[in-house]
Design a protein around this motif. Structure first.
Motif, PDB file in Angstrom:
ATOM      1  N   ARG A  72      32.086  86.415  17.454  1.00  0.00           N
ATOM      2  CA  ARG A  72      32.397  85.595  18.624  1.00  0.00           C
ATOM      3  C   ARG A  72      33.374  84.476  18.283  1.00  0.00           C
ATOM      4  N   ALA A  73      33.271  83.940  17.051  1.00  0.00           N
ATOM      5  CA  ALA A  73      34.162  82.853  16.647  1.00  0.00           C
ATOM      6  C   ALA A  73      35.627  83.302  16.651  1.00  0.00           C
ATOM      7  N   TRP A  74      35.867  84.569  16.329  1.00  0.00           N
ATOM      8  CA  TRP A  74      37.235  85.101  16.355  1.00  0.00           C
ATOM      9  C   TRP A  74      37.818  84.996  17.757  1.00  0.00           C
ATOM     10  N   LEU A  75      37.030  85.385  18.755  1.00  0.00           N
ATOM     11  CA  LEU A  75      37.498  85.327  20.134  1.00  0.00           C
ATOM     12  C   LEU A  75      37.687  83.880  20.577  1.00  0.00           C
ATOM     13  N   HIS A  76      36.780  82.996  20.147  1.00  0.00           N
ATOM     14  CA  HIS A  76      36.917  81.588  20.501  1.00  0.00           C
ATOM     15  C   HIS A  76      38.222  81.018  19.966  1.00  0.00           C
ATOM     16  N   ARG A  77      38.590  81.404  18.753  1.00  0.00           N
ATOM     17  CA  ARG A  77      39.852  80.919  18.192  1.00  0.00           C
ATOM     18  C   ARG A  77      41.041  81.456  18.975  1.00  0.00           C
ATOM     19  N   ARG A  78      40.968  82.722  19.377  1.00  0.00           N
ATOM     20  CA  ARG A  78      42.048  83.329  20.162  1.00  0.00           C
ATOM     21  C   ARG A  78      42.183  82.636  21.514  1.00  0.00           C
ATOM     22  N   VAL A  79      41.055  82.361  22.152  1.00  0.00           N
ATOM     23  CA  VAL A  79      41.077  81.682  23.452  1.00  0.00           C
ATOM     24  C   VAL A  79      41.724  80.308  23.315  1.00  0.00           C
ATOM     25  N   ALA A  80      41.303  79.553  22.297  1.00  0.00           N
ATOM     26  CA  ALA A  80      41.834  78.207  22.095  1.00  0.00           C
ATOM     27  C   ALA A  80      43.334  78.243  21.816  1.00  0.00           C
ATOM     28  N   LEU A  81      43.762  79.150  20.941  1.00  0.00           N
ATOM     29  CA  LEU A  81      45.179  79.244  20.598  1.00  0.00           C
ATOM     30  C   LEU A  81      46.013  79.595  21.823  1.00  0.00           C
ATOM     31  N   ARG A  82      45.540  80.562  22.604  1.00  0.00           N
ATOM     32  CA  ARG A  82      46.321  80.972  23.770  1.00  0.00           C
ATOM     33  C   ARG A  82      46.417  79.854  24.796  1.00  0.00           C
ATOM     34  N   PHE A  83      45.312  79.132  25.018  1.00  0.00           N
ATOM     35  CA  PHE A  83      45.359  78.049  26.007  1.00  0.00           C
ATOM     36  C   PHE A  83      46.287  76.939  25.534  1.00  0.00           C
ATOM     37  N   GLU A  84      46.240  76.624  24.259  1.00  0.00           N
ATOM     38  CA  GLU A  84      47.136  75.602  23.721  1.00  0.00           C
ATOM     39  C   GLU A  84      48.593  76.041  23.861  1.00  0.00           C
ATOM     40  N   GLN A  85      48.860  77.323  23.650  1.00  0.00           N
ATOM     41  CA  GLN A  85      50.219  77.837  23.807  1.00  0.00           C
ATOM     42  C   GLN A  85      50.664  77.757  25.262  1.00  0.00           C
ATOM     43  N   MET A  86      49.754  78.013  26.191  1.00  0.00           N
ATOM     44  CA  MET A  86      50.099  77.915  27.608  1.00  0.00           C
ATOM     45  C   MET A  86      50.434  76.478  27.983  1.00  0.00           C
ATOM     46  N   MET A  87      49.669  75.528  27.462  1.00  0.00           N
ATOM     47  CA  MET A  87      49.950  74.125  27.750  1.00  0.00           C
ATOM     48  C   MET A  87      51.313  73.735  27.199  1.00  0.00           C
ATOM     49  N   ALA A  88      51.617  74.212  25.998  1.00  0.00           N
ATOM     50  CA  ALA A  88      52.915  73.908  25.388  1.00  0.00           C
ATOM     51  C   ALA A  88      54.071  74.557  26.141  1.00  0.00           C
ATOM     52  N   ALA A  89      53.776  75.673  26.832  1.00  0.00           N
ATOM     53  CA  ALA A  89      54.817  76.406  27.557  1.00  0.00           C
ATOM     54  C   ALA A  89      55.095  75.844  28.940  1.00  0.00           C
ATOM     55  N   GLY A  90      54.369  74.789  29.335  1.00  0.00           N
ATOM     56  CA  GLY A  90      54.641  74.163  30.628  1.00  0.00           C
ATOM     57  C   GLY A  90      53.620  74.464  31.709  1.00  0.00           C
ATOM     58  N   PHE A  91      52.378  74.740  31.329  1.00  0.00           N
ATOM     59  CA  PHE A  91      51.345  75.076  32.309  1.00  0.00           C
ATOM     60  C   PHE A  91      51.121  73.939  33.305  1.00  0.00           C
ATOM     61  N   VAL A  92      51.091  72.698  32.806  1.00  0.00           N
ATOM     62  CA  VAL A  92      50.859  71.564  33.717  1.00  0.00           C
ATOM     63  C   VAL A  92      51.961  71.499  34.775  1.00  0.00           C
ATOM     64  N   ASP A  93      53.197  71.705  34.366  1.00  0.00           N
ATOM     65  CA  ASP A  93      54.303  71.697  35.336  1.00  0.00           C
ATOM     66  C   ASP A  93      54.168  72.840  36.339  1.00  0.00           C
ATOM     67  N   GLU A  94      53.653  73.982  35.896  1.00  0.00           N
ATOM     68  CA  GLU A  94      53.441  75.100  36.819  1.00  0.00           C
ATOM     69  C   GLU A  94      52.428  74.710  37.898  1.00  0.00           C
ATOM     70  N   VAL A  95      51.350  74.041  37.494  1.00  0.00           N
ATOM     71  CA  VAL A  95      50.352  73.597  38.469  1.00  0.00           C
ATOM     72  C   VAL A  95      50.949  72.529  39.389  1.00  0.00           C
TER      73      VAL A  95
END
Length: 353
Positions: A226-249
């Protein structure tokens, strides 16, 4: 969404229509969020490009929305151009979409793909959509608008936890599979109960142990850790924030016709950022942004947990461990072996695949 019109439709010129394929089990590639479904699906399509052209049908309740690209981890334009895709970018965020409508749209897409001699590959993790397609749902009467308005007001006043407790009393079957924070589905279940006098579970056809309405071979990408998936989830969300997710909202809010109660804005991630903006938080402050990011990660982990719970209730699925070091190509090769195996040759114990 069909294949981008600027791309040549290779599915029309590769393999002649084969009527025998119309009756074969559907190919379904599923798994929890962030497990790598998109990469494996594209690798599988590339592997079979010359012998069995594949078109992807999305099973994702977030990818249906236009203008919502970053926070949904929507396939890139390049990825969409590699393989024909369907049921992506098909509705406006202002619209409400249902499992029943998905069944209609998916069935139409599957029929069209097979008529062109292609193989539909269903890819995604919205388990309610998948269950509705394979097992069917009884048609529900229309819910009176006054019932919906009343439940909407109660949800705002009391919150999802209180209404989840109410749902446990009137529809324990549905309540058991919904998290107390799943505002949208809790409200929908109560609307059905108060609008029809029957629990939502009454309208779901119970076919456990029996044949599906549509035969399917399910391959599920699931981590053993489960920890593997948790790391993947965290990394992807951080990448989305860096890609401009807040501006999209912010762009969605600037439209002026959307609000936090719409199913589109209740999507994981969008809800957390929208609420932060509603509260007037300064997302330019790194500490505030980090806190909102953690909320989004936590909500995404909860989504993944619910998806895994659904999957464990599908004993016929064939599990491929997505955290054992195999890349997308190797997992696609393993999935191909399951999908193309002759009847009766599949592993005796699918969960050990």
């Amino acid at each position: 969404m069909a294949w981008p019109p600027t791309q040549p439709d290779r599915t029309m010129h590769t393999t002649p229509h084969d009527d025998a394929r119309a009756d074969e089990p559907l190919w379904v590639l599923t798994g929890p969020t962030a497990c790598g479904k998109t990469a494996v699906a594209l690798a599988l399509a590339e592997r079979l490009r010359e012998t069995r052209p594949i078109e992807i049908v999305s099973i994702d309740s977030a990818l249906i929305y236009r203008e919502m690209d970053i926070g949904t981890a929507k396939p890139t334009a390049e990825e969409l151009a590699q393989v024909p895709h369907h049921l992506i970018d098909i509705v406006d965020p202002l619209e409400r979409y249902s499992a029943a409508r998905f069944v209609v749209d998916a069935t139409e897409a599957i029929s069209g793909i097979r008529s062109r001699g292609g193989t539909p590959l269903l890819v995604g993790g919205t388990m309610l959509y998948l269950k509705a397609l394979l097992e069917g749902m009884d048609e529900m009467p229309a819910i009176p608008p006054e019932v919906r308005a009343e439940l909407d007001a109660r949800m705002k006043a009391l919150g999802s936890v209180a209404l989840h407790a109410e749902l446990q009393q009137v529809d324990p079957v549905t309540a058991a599979r919904l998290a107390p924070g799943d505002t949208q589905r809790i409200q929908r279940a109560l609307e059905v109960f108060h609008g029809t006098g029957q629990p939502l579970s009454h309208f779901h056809r119970k076919q456990s142990g029996g044949p599906s309405r549509l035969p399917a071979t399910l391959v599920s990408l699931e981590p053993t850790d489960r920890a593997w998936l948790h790391r993947r989830v965290a990394l992807r969300f951080e990448q989305m924030m860096a890609a401009g997710f807040v501006d999209e909202v912010r762009r969605l809010r600037a439209r002026g016709d959307l609000d936090a109660d719409l199913p589109s804005i209740r999507c994981v991630g969008y809800r957390q950022v929208w609420e932060a903006l509603d509260a007037g938080l300064d997302l330019g402050d790194p500490r505030v942004l980090a806190e909102v990011t953690e909320r989004g990660i936590a909500a995404t982990r909860q989504l993944a947990k619910r998806q895994v719970t659904w999957l464990r209730g599908m004993p016929s699925r064939h599990v491929l461990a997505c955290d054992d070091g195999r890349d997308a190509q190797a997992l696609a090769e393993a999935a191909c072996g399951v999908f193309t195996a002759p009847p009766g040759v599949l592993p005796a114990s699918p969960q050990q695949t």
